[in-house]
Each structure stands twice: as structure tokens, then as C-alpha cells.
Design a protein around this motif. Structure first.
Motif, PDB file in Angstrom:
ATOM      1  N   VAL A   1       0.819  -1.216   0.000  1.00 29.51           N
ATOM      2  CA  VAL A   1       0.000   0.000   0.000  1.00 29.51           C
ATOM      3  C   VAL A   1       0.856   1.270   0.000  1.00 29.51           C
ATOM      4  N   GLN A   2       0.324   2.311  -0.647  1.00 28.77           N
ATOM      5  CA  GLN A   2       0.925   3.646  -0.618  1.00 28.77           C
ATOM      6  C   GLN A   2      -0.021   4.535   0.192  1.00 28.77           C
ATOM      7  N   LEU A   3       0.422   5.059   1.314  1.00 26.53           N
ATOM      8  CA  LEU A   3      -0.458   5.831   2.188  1.00 26.53           C
ATOM      9  C   LEU A   3      -0.981   7.089   1.503  1.00 26.53           C
ATOM     10  N   ALA A   4      -2.227   7.449   1.844  1.00 20.91           N
ATOM     11  CA  ALA A   4      -2.815   8.677   1.324  1.00 20.91           C
ATOM     12  C   ALA A   4      -2.340   9.889   2.111  1.00 20.91           C
ATOM     13  N   ASN A   5      -2.018   9.681   3.390  1.00 18.72           N
ATOM     14  CA  ASN A   5      -1.554  10.767   4.266  1.00 18.72           C
ATOM     15  C   ASN A   5      -0.489  10.233   5.215  1.00 18.72           C
ATOM     16  N   ASP A   6       0.272  11.139   5.784  1.00 19.71           N
ATOM     17  CA  ASP A   6       1.221  10.737   6.823  1.00 19.71           C
ATOM     18  C   ASP A   6       0.451  10.240   8.040  1.00 19.71           C
ATOM     19  N   PRO A   7       0.899   9.182   8.688  1.00 16.84           N
ATOM     20  CA  PRO A   7       0.207   8.680   9.888  1.00 16.84           C
ATOM     21  C   PRO A   7       0.034   9.770  10.938  1.00 16.84           C
ATOM     22  N   GLY A   8      -1.178   9.823  11.498  1.00 19.60           N
ATOM     23  CA  GLY A   8      -1.472  10.785  12.557  1.00 19.60           C
ATOM     24  C   GLY A   8      -1.841  12.174  12.078  1.00 19.60           C
ATOM     25  N   SER A   9      -1.813  12.415  10.757  1.00 20.37           N
ATOM     26  CA  SER A   9      -2.037  13.777  10.250  1.00 20.37           C
ATOM     27  C   SER A   9      -3.478  14.054   9.841  1.00 20.37           C
ATOM     28  N   ALA A  10      -4.261  13.009   9.535  1.00 22.06           N
ATOM     29  CA  ALA A  10      -5.626  13.229   9.050  1.00 22.06           C
ATOM     30  C   ALA A  10      -6.517  12.043   9.408  1.00 22.06           C
ATOM     31  N   TYR A  11      -7.793  12.325   9.618  1.00 20.57           N
ATOM     32  CA  TYR A  11      -8.785  11.291   9.933  1.00 20.57           C
ATOM     33  C   TYR A  11      -9.402  10.757   8.641  1.00 20.57           C
ATOM     34  N   SER A  12      -9.507   9.451   8.545  1.00 19.95           N
ATOM     35  CA  SER A  12     -10.199   8.823   7.420  1.00 19.95           C
ATOM     36  C   SER A  12     -10.745   7.479   7.886  1.00 19.95           C
ATOM     37  N   TYR A  13     -12.054   7.360   7.913  1.00 21.80           N
ATOM     38  CA  TYR A  13     -12.714   6.144   8.401  1.00 21.80           C
ATOM     39  C   TYR A  13     -12.404   4.988   7.442  1.00 21.80           C
ATOM     40  N   HIS A  14     -11.817   3.922   7.970  1.00 18.88           N
ATOM     41  CA  HIS A  14     -11.323   2.841   7.115  1.00 18.88           C
ATOM     42  C   HIS A  14     -11.407   1.530   7.878  1.00 18.88           C
ATOM     43  N   ASN A  15     -12.265   0.612   7.430  1.00 21.27           N
ATOM     44  CA  ASN A  15     -12.488  -0.646   8.142  1.00 21.27           C
ATOM     45  C   ASN A  15     -11.227  -1.477   8.380  1.00 21.27           C
ATOM     46  N   PRO A  16     -10.317  -1.608   7.393  1.00 21.24           N
ATOM     47  CA  PRO A  16      -9.130  -2.439   7.637  1.00 21.24           C
ATOM     48  C   PRO A  16      -8.290  -2.008   8.837  1.00 21.24           C
ATOM     49  N   ASN A  17      -8.377  -0.739   9.257  1.00 23.37           N
ATOM     50  CA  ASN A  17      -7.660  -0.334  10.472  1.00 23.37           C
ATOM     51  C   ASN A  17      -8.007  -1.260  11.634  1.00 23.37           C
ATOM     52  N   TYR A  18      -9.280  -1.642  11.722  1.00 19.22           N
ATOM     53  CA  TYR A  18      -9.724  -2.484  12.828  1.00 19.22           C
ATOM     54  C   TYR A  18      -9.514  -3.972  12.545  1.00 19.22           C
ATOM     55  N   GLN A  19      -9.221  -4.320  11.291  1.00 19.71           N
ATOM     56  CA  GLN A  19      -8.804  -5.686  11.009  1.00 19.71           C
ATOM     57  C   GLN A  19      -7.360  -5.899  11.452  1.00 19.71           C
ATOM     58  N   TYR A  20      -6.522  -4.882  11.246  1.00 14.09           N
ATOM     59  CA  TYR A  20      -5.152  -4.964  11.755  1.00 14.09           C
ATOM     60  C   TYR A  20      -5.163  -5.096  13.284  1.00 14.09           C
ATOM     61  N   LEU A  21      -6.062  -4.360  13.932  1.00 11.30           N
ATOM     62  CA  LEU A  21      -6.150  -4.416  15.394  1.00 11.30           C
ATOM     63  C   LEU A  21      -6.635  -5.787  15.867  1.00 11.30           C
ATOM     64  N   ALA A  22      -7.582  -6.382  15.135  1.00  8.47           N
ATOM     65  CA  ALA A  22      -8.062  -7.721  15.501  1.00  8.47           C
ATOM     66  C   ALA A  22      -6.920  -8.740  15.420  1.00  8.47           C
ATOM     67  N   LEU A  23      -6.089  -8.611  14.384  1.00 10.72           N
ATOM     68  CA  LEU A  23      -4.940  -9.510  14.266  1.00 10.72           C
ATOM     69  C   LEU A  23      -3.944  -9.260  15.398  1.00 10.72           C
ATOM     70  N   LEU A  24      -3.787  -7.999  15.787  1.00 13.27           N
ATOM     71  CA  LEU A  24      -2.896  -7.669  16.899  1.00 13.27           C
ATOM     72  C   LEU A  24      -3.378  -8.340  18.187  1.00 13.27           C
ATOM     73  N   VAL A  25      -4.696  -8.342  18.401  1.00 10.28           N
ATOM     74  CA  VAL A  25      -5.269  -9.019  19.575  1.00 10.28           C
ATOM     75  C   VAL A  25      -4.959 -10.508  19.515  1.00 10.28           C
ATOM     76  N   GLU A  26      -5.137 -11.112  18.340  1.00 16.51           N
ATOM     77  CA  GLU A  26      -4.841 -12.543  18.200  1.00 16.51           C
ATOM     78  C   GLU A  26      -3.369 -12.837  18.506  1.00 16.51           C
ATOM     79  N   THR A  27      -2.491 -12.015  17.923  1.00 18.66           N
ATOM     80  CA  THR A  27      -1.057 -12.256  18.045  1.00 18.66           C
ATOM     81  C   THR A  27      -0.573 -12.130  19.488  1.00 18.66           C
ATOM     82  N   MET A  28      -1.042 -11.093  20.179  1.00 22.08           N
ATOM     83  CA  MET A  28      -0.527 -10.827  21.520  1.00 22.08           C
ATOM     84  C   MET A  28      -1.250 -11.621  22.607  1.00 22.08           C
ATOM     85  N   SER A  29      -2.443 -12.105  22.325  1.00 17.78           N
ATOM     86  CA  SER A  29      -3.177 -12.892  23.328  1.00 17.78           C
ATOM     87  C   SER A  29      -2.969 -14.392  23.148  1.00 17.78           C
ATOM     88  N   GLY A  30      -2.591 -14.804  21.928  1.00 21.21           N
ATOM     89  CA  GLY A  30      -2.438 -16.233  21.658  1.00 21.21           C
ATOM     90  C   GLY A  30      -3.751 -16.938  21.411  1.00 21.21           C
TER      91      GLY A  30
END
Length: 490
Positions: free
Chosen positions: A172-201
Motif C-alpha cells: 500500500v501507498q499511504l494517502a496521508n502521513d500517519p497521525g495527520s488526518a482522519y479517514s474512516y477505514h475498516n481495515p484499520n480495525y482488522q489490523y487491530l483484531a490480528l494484533l489481539v490474536e497475536t498478543m493474546s495467543g
């Protein structure tokens, strides 16, 4: 003595009046009986559902730390809907995902301001800015990703797993620098779900079950990874969309929703979930405060829209959108009032689903609800009349063209052509127009159809009428030029 007595009675009367004012209940619930309020809510919900062609819904209300009311409305597939009927809650799921992340923050397994890729050393993003995306950025929807650079609903090869979604960060090529602008995007919460899986086991669904749903007693709530699992579950009422004023039953289009939109719940369980926002059972007070706080680039915080006003105080809310289901949730933190509703009808251009929660909140507060003439029933009736009027207008125009011997001039023909092709251009560019109006969300054509089918039908009819008229006028134009050439020849 009589003067002193009068003064004493005057002072006593003023004191009693003051006590009466101070003792006035803060809520309409305390003025009227609970049954009266519930009856008024029932009447309002049924009336608003009928005005918007909604066949089934479920409602949960909590007030002052208790369940005030849970109720089901309507019937579908021959079954009455009740407070234990399961409904997809779509993006209301994001607040569950955010809570899971914060629980792991509380256990020091995750840090909010650490780069997300640090938890996945195998990632090798081409855009180096991806390495700057923090966990907080994902929660606040300020990752720099959006639907245009990282397709979600319009992905050419739909995702089948969280690991597959995660790999998209490499290309992916980012549309904005991280932390600089709000954009509602479902995959953000898919990455977080995977983070929960990875760190919780644990799998994401198992973690939710063990650490959120079971502790809260939400026995009828569960998580799915794909909308196909919704269609295959006979306990879930079939979803609908509205076509020219008629609810049309349709399976939910296939979509990978694990993390941002996969939760299925009931009114009874959603009441327990809303109460958990007050009792502090699942998070420390410090993290709970962050959980209910707005982000740095707008009201979107951690799975909630967090707002505050002088009258209502702090409020957290979220809406959930699928193509054949809808959900709304609003919690007034300072007033200790929570309202959640789920519907078996989806996103529609003519239905204001937020009006349900707003109206119920006014009833609970004893405020007057202002009636509106704008409803799906009225707007769909207007669209039907527009379709019929457009057909009649087209027939009349064709009749006039063939009755008239006058050919159009070149200038008038060009103006007519431009005006006639306008609805065709709107149809062709409907998706980018919807993206512009929808703050960057890129919608697939099946989503546009279910959300505005009546409008699309009218645009198609208008386009066909205009194209037919243009062809007839063009034919007459060339016939007139041909006749003129024949007349001018010796």
C-alpha cells in the motif's frame, strides 16, 4: 402579630416553592410511570418503522445503571422479533475490538504509541511511512490509509483472513502521513483484531468470548469473520433493502468483516454492553477514560465517536452499516442513558436511522419530538411519481417530435444533447459522487443499488427517455439536412 404571621407564611411558602423546584426530577422517567414511558416509546418506534418501510427491529435502553427496556418489533419469516433475536451490529463491533486492545494494553502486552509493524517483524512495507503507524493511529482512524489507496468493499480479491489483510500493508501507498488526518477505514480495525490474536495467543472470536462476552453475561452474542455466516444462520432475520417503497429480502453480499463489523448481538445483550460503559468491570478507570475520549484529529476516538455539549454532557456513539442491516448506539455518559437499536434493513438514502435513538432519548428526557414530513414512505412515493411522470413526459416529447415538421437548429440540438446526457453522466459517475459525499468511503455498485435503488431506477428511466428523444431528434436533424440538399440541387 398578624404582620409577623403573614411574613412567616410568606417565607414558608417561598421555601416550599424553592424546595419544589430543586426537587424536580431530572428525567421524564421519574415524572411518569415506567409503563407510560415504555408505551410512548413503543408508539414512536412502530410509527417511525412504518413510515420507513422497516419490517423488524430490536431496542435496548439502559438508564441510571439499570436495564430500563428491551423490546423487539415486527416479524420476519413468520417469526416475531423479541429482545433475544440476534441481529448483526456491523460497525458497532469496533468498540468491542478497541476494548480488547485496551485490555491488552492494561496487561502491558500492547503499547498504544508503539509502531504497529513492531509487532509484525515479517512485514516489509514499500512505503516507509507505514512503519510510523501506531496502534493509537489505527484506533483513531488516522493511519493514513483510506478506501482509495487500500480497497475494502471494492477489493478485487476479497480477503479471507486477518493475515491476508495484514499483508496488504506491504504494497500500500499511504494517502496521508500517519497521525495527520482522519479517514474512516475498516481495515484499520482488522489490523487491530490480528494484533489481539497475536498478543493474546487466541483467535479474535475466542478472545472476545473469554474476556468480554462471558464476563458481561452476553450469552447470545458472537463474532463472525464473513457475512456468509450471517446468511447461513437461520436464527438471524433475513435482511432487506427498499425498492420503490417495498422491502425486498436479500442475502447480505459477501464481505470479510472480522474485526470492524463481525459482531452479532441481541437487545438483551446490548443492554449489558451499555451498562458496562459505566461500571468499570473490564478496564481500569484511566483506560476507560481514554476509551471514551475523542481522538486528536476529530471526534473519532477508540471505537466510538466521542462528543460533548453543554446540555447533554459527554456522549459516545456509533452507527453500524451493512447493505441489508443497520444498527445505532448512543450512550449519554453523564446522564447515564444508553440506547441501542438494530434493524433488518440496510443503508438507505431516505431513512434517517439516527432519528430513532434521538427520538427515544427525547422521550426519556420528557422533551417534545418534532414530527417530520421527510420519511422513506413519502420519499419513495415521490420517486414512484417521478418515474411515472418521466415516462409520461417522454411519451409526450416523442409525440411532439413526430407531430412537428420543424427541425432543430444546430445550436438547440447541442444544448438538448448536453441536457439529455446529464442523467447518464450522473449514473456513470455515481460511485465517485457517493465517495465524495461519504467522506472518502468507496462503495461497490451493489451497495449503491441497495442504498438508493429508487433513485437509480429514476435516473435509468430518465436516461432512456432522453436518449430515445435525442436519437429521434438526430434522425429528424439529418433528414432535414438531406431534404435541404435535395431541394438545393439543380
Amino acid at each position: 402579630m398578624r404582620t409577623v404571621e403573614k411574613k412567616m407564611w410568606l417565607v414558608l411558602g417561598c421555601f416550599l416553592l424553592l424546595m419544589g423546584i430543586l426537587a424536580r426530577p431530572a428525567s421524564a422517567v421519574e415524572v411518569r410511570s415506567k409503563v407510560e414511558v415504555q408505551q410512548e416509546i413503543d408508539q414512536y418506534v412502530k410509527k417511525t418503522m412504518a413510515a420507513n418501510h422497516i419490517q423488524g427491529a430490536a431496542l435496548a435502553i439502559v438508564h441510571n445503571g439499570e436495564v430500563f427496556y428491551t423490546q423487539g418489533y415486527g416479524a420476519t419469516e413468520g417469526r416475531d422479533i423479541n429482545d433475544r433475536t440476534p441481529f448483526p451490529i456491523a460497525s458497532l463491533s469496533k468498540s468491542f475490538t478497541a476494548l480488547a486492545v485496551l485490555q491488552l494494553v492494561d496487561k502491558r502486552l500492547i503499547e498504544l504509541d508503539v509502531p504497529y509493524v513492531s509487532y509484525f517483524p515479517d512485514l516489509a512495507p514499500k512505503d516507509e511511512r507505514v512503519r510510523d503507524i501506531t496502534v493509537r493511529d489505527l484506533l483513531n482512524q488516522t493511519s493514513g490509509l483510506n478506501d482509495k489507496v487500500n480497497p475494502d468493499m471494492t477489493c478485487s480479491s476479497p480477503y479471507q483472513s486477518l493475515r491476508q489483510v495484514n499483508e496488504s500493508l506491504n504494497a500500500v501507498q499511504l494517502a496521508n502521513d500517519p497521525g495527520s488526518a482522519y479517514s474512516y477505514h475498516n481495515p484499520n480495525y482488522q489490523y487491530l483484531a490480528l494484533l489481539v490474536e497475536t498478543m493474546s495467543g487466541q483467535s479474535f472470536s475466542d478472545y472476545l468470548e473469554d474476556h468480554i462476552l462471558e464476563p458481561l453475561g452476553m450469552r447470545d452474542t458472537f463474532n463472525v469473520s464473513n457475512t456468509r455466516q450471517i446468511n447461513e444462520n437461520s436464527a438471524i432475520p433475513r435482511g432487506h433493502y427498499i425498492l420503490l417503497g417495498h422491502p425486498v429480502s436479500q442475502p447480505e453480499p459477501s464481505w470479510f468483516v472480522d474485526g470492524p463489523a463481525g459482531m452479532i448481538s441481541t437487545a438483551e445483550d446490548m443492554a449489558k454492553w451499555m451498562l458496562a460503559q459505566y461500571n468499570g468491570r473490564l478496564l481500569t478507570p484511566e483506560l476507560m477514560e481514554q476509551y471514551h475520549k475523542a481522538g486528536q484529529k476529530g471526534p473519532y476516538g477508540m471505537g466510538w465517536l466521542a462528543e460533548e455539549d453543554e446540555q447533554g454532557g459527554r456522549r459516545i456513539s456509533h452507527s453500524g452499516i451493512l447493505w441489508t442491516y443497520k444498527a445505532e448506539e448512543t450512550i449519554y455518559l453523564d446522564q447515564r442513558l444508553g440506547i441501542a437499536m438494530m434493524f433488518n434493513s440496510g443503508l438507505n438514502a431516505f431513512v434517517d436511522y439516527s432519528a430513532f435513538a434521538d427520538g427515544i432519548a427525547k422521550i426519556m428526557k420528557g422533551e417534545k419530538i418534532e414530527s417530520s414530513i421527510v420519511s422513506s414512505k413519502n420519499m419513495e412515493a415521490v420517486m414512484i411519481l417521478l418515474v411515472l411522470a418521466t415516462i409520461a413526459w417522454g411519451i409526450y416529447r416523442l409525440y411532439r417530435i413526430h407531430r412537428s415538421n420543424k427541425a432543430m437548429t444546430t445550436g438547440k440540438w447541442i444544448v438538448s444533447l448536453a441536457g439529455g446526457l446529464l442523467p447518464v453522466l450522473i449514473l456513470l459517475f455515481l460511485s465517485p459522487l457517493a465517495t465524495f459525499i461519504g467522506a472518502g468511503r468507496v462503495l461497490p455498485w451493489y451497495g449503491l443499488w441497495t442504498a438508493m435503488s429508487s433513485l437509480i431506477i429514476w435516473l435509468v428511466v430518465l436516461s432512456l427517455v432522453n436518449i430515445t428523444v435525442i436519437v429521434c431528434r438526430l434522425r429528424l436533424y439529418y433528414q432535414a439536412k438531406k431534404m435541404k440538399g435535395i431541394t438545393a440541387s439543380p
